[in-house]
Design a protein around this motif. Structure first.
Motif, PDB file in Angstrom:
ATOM      1  N   TRP A  70      -5.491   1.214   4.351  1.00 40.12           N
ATOM      2  CA  TRP A  70      -5.132   1.284   2.940  1.00 40.12           C
ATOM      3  C   TRP A  70      -3.647   1.546   2.740  1.00 40.12           C
ATOM      4  O   TRP A  70      -3.015   0.983   1.845  1.00 40.12           O
ATOM      5  N   ASP A  71      -3.040   2.380   3.578  1.00 42.19           N
ATOM      6  CA  ASP A  71      -1.604   2.639   3.434  1.00 42.19           C
ATOM      7  C   ASP A  71      -0.799   1.359   3.613  1.00 42.19           C
ATOM      8  O   ASP A  71       0.111   1.070   2.834  1.00 42.19           O
ATOM      9  N   ALA A  72      -1.145   0.582   4.633  1.00 38.96           N
ATOM     10  CA  ALA A  72      -0.443  -0.692   4.867  1.00 38.96           C
ATOM     11  C   ALA A  72      -0.668  -1.642   3.706  1.00 38.96           C
ATOM     12  O   ALA A  72       0.246  -2.359   3.283  1.00 38.96           O
ATOM     13  N   HIS A  73      -1.878  -1.647   3.175  1.00 37.91           N
ATOM     14  CA  HIS A  73      -2.190  -2.516   2.040  1.00 37.91           C
ATOM     15  C   HIS A  73      -1.307  -2.173   0.838  1.00 37.91           C
ATOM     16  O   HIS A  73      -0.696  -3.045   0.229  1.00 37.91           O
ATOM     17  N   PHE A  74      -1.258  -0.899   0.501  1.00 37.80           N
ATOM     18  CA  PHE A  74      -0.484  -0.512  -0.672  1.00 37.80           C
ATOM     19  C   PHE A  74       1.017  -0.660  -0.457  1.00 37.80           C
ATOM     20  O   PHE A  74       1.757  -0.955  -1.398  1.00 37.80           O
ATOM     21  N   ARG A  75       1.492  -0.516   0.779  1.00 35.46           N
ATOM     22  CA  ARG A  75       2.904  -0.810   1.073  1.00 35.46           C
ATOM     23  C   ARG A  75       3.198  -2.283   0.844  1.00 35.46           C
ATOM     24  O   ARG A  75       4.210  -2.650   0.269  1.00 35.46           O
ATOM     25  N   ALA A  76       2.287  -3.151   1.297  1.00 38.89           N
ATOM     26  CA  ALA A  76       2.469  -4.594   1.105  1.00 38.89           C
ATOM     27  C   ALA A  76       2.459  -4.945  -0.378  1.00 38.89           C
ATOM     28  O   ALA A  76       3.264  -5.763  -0.840  1.00 38.89           O
ATOM     29  N   VAL A  77       1.573  -4.324  -1.143  1.00 40.31           N
ATOM     30  CA  VAL A  77       1.518  -4.570  -2.588  1.00 40.31           C
ATOM     31  C   VAL A  77       2.822  -4.106  -3.239  1.00 40.31           C
ATOM     32  O   VAL A  77       3.417  -4.818  -4.051  1.00 40.31           O
ATOM     33  N   ALA A  78       3.299  -2.929  -2.863  1.00 44.48           N
ATOM     34  CA  ALA A  78       4.535  -2.410  -3.426  1.00 44.48           C
ATOM     35  C   ALA A  78       5.710  -3.316  -3.076  1.00 44.48           C
ATOM     36  O   ALA A  78       6.558  -3.609  -3.928  1.00 44.48           O
ATOM     37  N   ASP A  79       5.765  -3.778  -1.824  1.00 51.90           N
ATOM     38  CA  ASP A  79       6.844  -4.672  -1.426  1.00 51.90           C
ATOM     39  C   ASP A  79       6.787  -5.985  -2.188  1.00 51.90           C
ATOM     40  O   ASP A  79       7.810  -6.513  -2.617  1.00 51.90           O
ATOM     41  N   ALA A  80       5.587  -6.518  -2.361  1.00 50.52           N
ATOM     42  CA  ALA A  80       5.427  -7.808  -3.036  1.00 50.52           C
ATOM     43  C   ALA A  80       5.745  -7.728  -4.527  1.00 50.52           C
ATOM     44  O   ALA A  80       6.241  -8.690  -5.114  1.00 50.52           O
ATOM     45  N   THR A  81       5.466  -6.587  -5.120  1.00 52.83           N
ATOM     46  CA  THR A  81       5.658  -6.457  -6.569  1.00 52.83           C
ATOM     47  C   THR A  81       6.956  -5.764  -6.946  1.00 52.83           C
ATOM     48  O   THR A  81       7.343  -5.776  -8.111  1.00 52.83           O
TER      49      THR A  81
END
Length: 84
Positions: A70-81
């Protein structure tokens, strides 16, 4: 998700040729057309053979896979947005 679980265990895996599976597994699996029943039958039969070069190659490609968390997922979302 079964694909990530299989790879995390180092199991050889096949997947439908869909973007979500490419995102998860990259080049660690063989991708098949989800509607090509004969291709799936051939691939599974080949993996079940006693001496299967395909199974050995897929197992080797599965090594070192780290399932997303989940941490990696939310980092990817933050980076993408651009949101932090």
């Amino acid at each position: 998700m079964p694909l990530a679980e299989a790879l995390a265990l180092g199991a050889p895996a096949l997947a439908s040729d869909l973007p979500a599976f490419h995102e998860i597994a990259s080049e660690r699996v063989d991708y098949l057309d989800p509607l090509d029943g004969p291709a799936w039958e051939r691939a599974v039969t080949e993996l079940l053979a006693a001496a299967s070069p395909r199974r050995e190659a897929l197992a080797a490609r599965a090594q070192g896979f780290v399932a997303p968390d989940w941490d990696a997922h939310f980092r990817a979302v933050a980076d993408a947005t651009g949101l932090d």
